[in-house]
Enzyme design. Structure first.
Site, mmCIF file in Angstrom:
data_model
loop_
_atom_site.group_PDB
_atom_site.id
_atom_site.type_symbol
_atom_site.label_atom_id
_atom_site.label_comp_id
_atom_site.label_asym_id
_atom_site.label_seq_id
_atom_site.Cartn_x
_atom_site.Cartn_y
_atom_site.Cartn_z
ATOM 1 N N CYS A 185 -17.009 -2.643 -24.052
ATOM 2 C CA CYS A 185 -15.663 -2.936 -24.411
ATOM 3 C C CYS A 185 -15.138 -4.387 -23.655
ATOM 4 C CB CYS A 185 -14.837 -1.559 -24.029
ATOM 5 S SG CYS A 185 -14.633 -1.794 -22.702
ATOM 6 N N CYS A 202 -18.347 0.768 -18.700
ATOM 7 C CA CYS A 202 -17.341 1.215 -17.631
ATOM 8 C C CYS A 202 -17.381 2.044 -17.354
ATOM 9 C CB CYS A 202 -15.875 0.348 -18.819
ATOM 10 S SG CYS A 202 -15.904 1.206 -20.182
ATOM 11 N N HIS A 215 -17.344 4.143 -20.856
ATOM 12 C CA HIS A 215 -19.149 4.112 -21.997
ATOM 13 C C HIS A 215 -20.213 4.256 -20.376
ATOM 14 C CE1 HIS A 215 -16.352 1.468 -24.074
ATOM 15 N NE2 HIS A 215 -16.711 2.705 -25.080
ATOM 16 N N CYS A 319 0.474 21.458 2.943
ATOM 17 C CA CYS A 319 1.553 21.072 2.161
ATOM 18 C C CYS A 319 1.610 21.941 1.201
ATOM 19 C CB CYS A 319 0.873 19.731 1.059
ATOM 20 S SG CYS A 319 -0.019 19.538 0.683
ATOM 21 N N HIS A 765 -1.584 17.430 -4.009
ATOM 22 C CA HIS A 765 0.134 17.988 -2.944
ATOM 23 C C HIS A 765 0.922 18.877 -3.594
ATOM 24 C CE1 HIS A 765 1.880 16.994 0.665
ATOM 25 N NE2 HIS A 765 2.620 15.546 0.031
#
Length: 805
Positions: A185, A202, A215, A319, A765
């Site tokens: 690509c 990629c 890919h 958190c 988070h």
């Protein structure tokens, strides 16, 4: 004369043993530290620490007069102090985040109460026992520090087992030093070089449409060539290169990377870094807290300080705790119980010898820290070294560190005692369970009751006869019906655009993404809508059949918590987070969800029909459900019980049962014992009766505890909130309103949100938004400010308060 006073109190001084827990960083009943104006006083007998306003209470309670007074005063900051960019996902270690903490001078004195006679330390005039004790206290690692392990250090990468035996294909490929492009690509970033054949492809497509086009991983699936290195991360320091092993499915170390690169003509010594490694991307997220709309990024957040606006410092993946507790302490029930109606002195006077392990004390301490405003002050500014983590330093406040509270609430839970990220829902349920246990025998003192309500399920079999099952719960867990999306036309157009762009090798930009919008009312309707229940044993038909199940509420709690089931299982048992918006109203009315109970003309299913008990024993867990739950890390026995107790209804139902029953006293009892739970050993009942307990209570306790007398005794004093005896399945026509629970009208107002960023409840988070004093406030760990755009359509947990007439 004063030295003689010290000598007469030497018997009260202990030299700490290596096993002693020594507190010297924080007061055990407040959030005072050595940096506080009055410093910190360490009891030289118990090694507990107290702030100036509280050390007198300890003297009055224990009679311990000798204290080590630790006081820290700020050093001036050198103007030439360098600011280093972090290279490691860690705090306070070499290469990690520089906390930019100010440096302090520390002074020590020996103080004798009640008159505060003071002796400087070190001093040769002090008795040797005192000198040895102080030295041992100062050398020892503080108990607070031991409980807080360095949290954000990424796992050390392991050497790949494929690296040492990697076979490379000599196909004449020479990799240029720049100008790379995916072979399949037009992608020119996020490219990976396969170390076997030299193909440049990629990376993976991410959930938001960014990343690559898969890919590189497609190539691995075709060829099984195991290792790839991310182009742009290779420099003369090869340890920093991002090498990924597909069969091991993780980032790894390749000790022969130099040779493997040279095979394709790559001279790593001359390459410059142009891409972030996978770990650095994670690091980059941590250096920029404002990830997306949930944290209201890009908007100036006006900071708030004062009572009720105190931030909670992140202890490392805490958190989930911070967001949950900010909303919990915005409720009248928790505020009244642990702040208005009980002060620190009352909690300390009734606490055991070690108040750090007393949940009542630590909840009162946390309430005082959050609600008094004493610790909600702007952080000391350091213009020369702005905090690298905080992109809006003027919104920062000192906040408080909930270390002792985390330690005591997690003591009975193997997961919450770790530094890993946790599910805020599971933590909320665990909190309420522990609070109920500490208030056992005094339900009027239990603030968790304000969240508790009854659920009644109506089951109708083909015979026309009905049964009713009743139970208690703290949360209403809602399925999200994506088919009810109100923006179907926009979604269709988006999917067409996405398919076209993928075909062209292009990416969807974030502002082009369209997400389903589902009204909250449809989620609520799904909860009470009729559904088919397979494998229901009908005592009227003496056979398994398909029943119709409907559900309603027998009471409406003071605070209604809605849990959105955003985490679902895809094909292949892959957990996925739904990318969806929920359209919620600030005011909702659930009056229509009240259960009606047995109606005129309805006939109940017979109780204990022929073979009924045998059928209940024969009910076997669905192995597909068990396997899927076990693959998520749950205990296999617990998974079997979850399947059985939800009549094999499905994975979601089983998971929700499991999350609500993790702390049941009989959760680890063998299943065959549960089936025989009606057959309680009479001799054990007699033993408990001889202890002074009523026979009915003794039988219930033994059933809930698998026949274990010791566990049964503990159950009587600390009955679990969601165990088998909480609300029995019944076919009776008893009242549908539980008089022991709060109840009222069905109108509610939205007062709080807990939102989650990330692909799993175990990472990412959490942020809280709370409606206070006529405005929305964002609580993002220790950042507190006015919310301009609360993400009401993106929350994981919604907190509603009943509107009182």
């Amino acid at each position: 004369m004063e030295m003689e006073l010290l000598r007469t109190n030497l018997s009260k001084v202990r030299i700490p043993e290596p096993t002693n827990r020594i507190y010297k960083q924080e007061c055990c009943i407040s959030f005072d530290t050595p940096k506080s104006e009055g410093g910190l006083f360490v009891d030289m007998n118990t090694f507990l620490a107290f702030g100036k306003d509280y050390v007198g209470w300890n003297f009055a309670k224990t009679g311990n007069p000798v204290y080590l007074h630790i006081k820290q005063t700020k050093k001036p900051i050198p103007e030439d102090r360098p600011l280093k960019k972090p290279t490691l996902l860690a705090i306070g270690v070499d290469g990690g985040f520089d906390n930019q903490e100010l440096e302090y001078d520390e002074t020590y004195n020996i103080v004798i109460l009640p008159d505060y006679a003071t002796f400087p330390f070190p001093s040769v005039a002090l008795p040797e026992k005192v000198r040895l004790a102080v030295d041992a206290i100062l050398i020892a690692e503080g108990a607070e520090r031991k409980e807080q392990v360095a949290s954000w250090t990424a796992d050390k990468k392991q050497t790949s087992e494929y690296a040492l035996t990697l076979k490379q294909i000599d196909n004449g490929v020479i990799i240029p030093p720049s100008g790379w492009k995916c072979a399949k690509c037009d992608k020119t970033d996020n490219l990976w070089l396969n170390l076997t054949d030299g193909m440049i492809l990629c990376g993976r497509k991410l959930w938001d449409g960014s990343g690559g086009n898969n890919h590189a991983i497609d190539h691995y699936n075709e060829t099984h060539y195991p290792l790839a290195v991310k182009l742009g991360t290779i420099t003369s320091d090869l340890e920093g290169a991002d090498v990924f092993s597909y069969p091991e499915d993780e980032s790894v170390t390749d000790p022969l990377l130099a040779e493997h690169l040279a095979f394709f003509g790559i001279d790593f010594s001359s390459l410059q870094k142009t891409e972030m490694t996978t770990a650095e991307k994670e690091l980059d997220q941590n250096t920029n807290f404002d990830w997306n709309r949930i944290q209201e990024s890009g908007q100036e957040v006006e900071p708030l300080v004062g009572p009720g606006y105190t931030g909670l410092v992140n202890l490392g993946n805490s958190c989930y705790l911070a967001a949950t507790m900010q909303v919990v302490f915005s409720t009248h029930s928790f505020c009244s119980r642990y702040y208005i109606n009980q002060n620190l002195k009352m909690a300390f006077d009734t606490a055991p010898a070690d108040p750090t392990v007393d949940l009542n004390m630590q909840l009162t301490k946390l309430a005082n820290g959050l609600l008094s405003g004493k610790y909600s002050v702007p952080a000391v500014q350091n213009d020369d070294a702005a905090n690298a983590v905080d992109s809006t330093p003027n919104a920062k406040q000192e906040g408080i560190r909930p270390r002792m509270f985390k330690a005591v609430i997690a003591a009975s839970h193997p997961e919450f005692s770790t530094m890993r990220q946790q599910d805020a829902l599971e933590f909320f349920l665990h909190l309420l369970d522990q609070v109920e246990r500490t208030n056992a025998g005094k339900p009027e003192l239990d603030p968790g009751r304000s969240f508790k309500f009854g659920i009644e399920e109506r089951l109708q079999c083909p015979s026309g006869k009905v049964a009713y099952n009743r139970r208690h719960d703290y949360i209403l867990s809602l399925t999200i019906p994506l088919e009810k999306a109100t923006n179907k036309k926009e979604l269709e157009e988006f999917h067409k655009l996405k398919a076209q762009k993928e075909a062209d090798g292009k990416e969807i930009s974030s502002d082009e993404i369209v997400r389903p919008r589902v009204p909250l009312s449809d989620c609520l309707n799904i909860f009470s809508a009729p559904e088919e229940l397979q494998g229901f044993y009908s005592t009227a038909l003496n056979a398994k059949t398909t029943a119709i199940k409907t559900a309603g509420l027998t009471s409406f709690p003071d605070y209604l918590v809605l849990h959105m089931r955003k985490f679902v299982m895809e094909a292949g048992w892959v957990p996925k987070k739904l990318d969806v918006y929920i359209d919620v109203d600030d005011i909702i009315d659930i009056s229509h969800m009240r259960s009606k109970g047995l109606q005129p003309g309805e006939e109940l299913l017979p109780e204990g029909g022929p073979g009924d008990q045998e059928e209940s024993k024969k009910l076997l867990p669905n192995e597909d459900i068990v396997s899927q739950l076990a693959s998520m890390g749950f205990n296999h026995l617990h998974c079997q019980k979850a399947a059985i107790n939800t009549s094999n209804a499905g994975v979601e139902e089983a998971m929700n049962w499991l999350l609500s029953h993790m702390d049941d006293p009989d959760i680890d009892a063998p299943i065959h014992k549960e089936a025989e739970s009606n057959e309680v050993d009479p001799s054990k009942v007699a033993t408990l009766v001889s202890f002074g307990f009523e026979e009915e209570i003794a039988r219930k306790a033994l059933k809930a505890s698998g026949g274990d007398i010791e566990k049964a005794t503990d159950w009587i004093f600390n009955p679990t909130s969601s165990g088998p005896s909480d609300m029995d399945a019944t076919s009776s026509s008893g009242p549908t309103v539980d008089a022991t629970l709060p109840d009222g009208d069905g109108k509610y107002r939205l007062i709080g949100l807990v939102s989650h960023i990330g692909s799993s409840t175990q990472c990412g988070h959490y942020v809280a938004h709370v409606y206070k004093e006529g405005r929305w406030v964002i609580f993002n760990d220790d950042k507190v400010g006015i919310s301009k755009n609360p993400p009401k359509d993106m929350a994981y947990l919604y907190f509603y308060e009943r509107i009182r007439n």
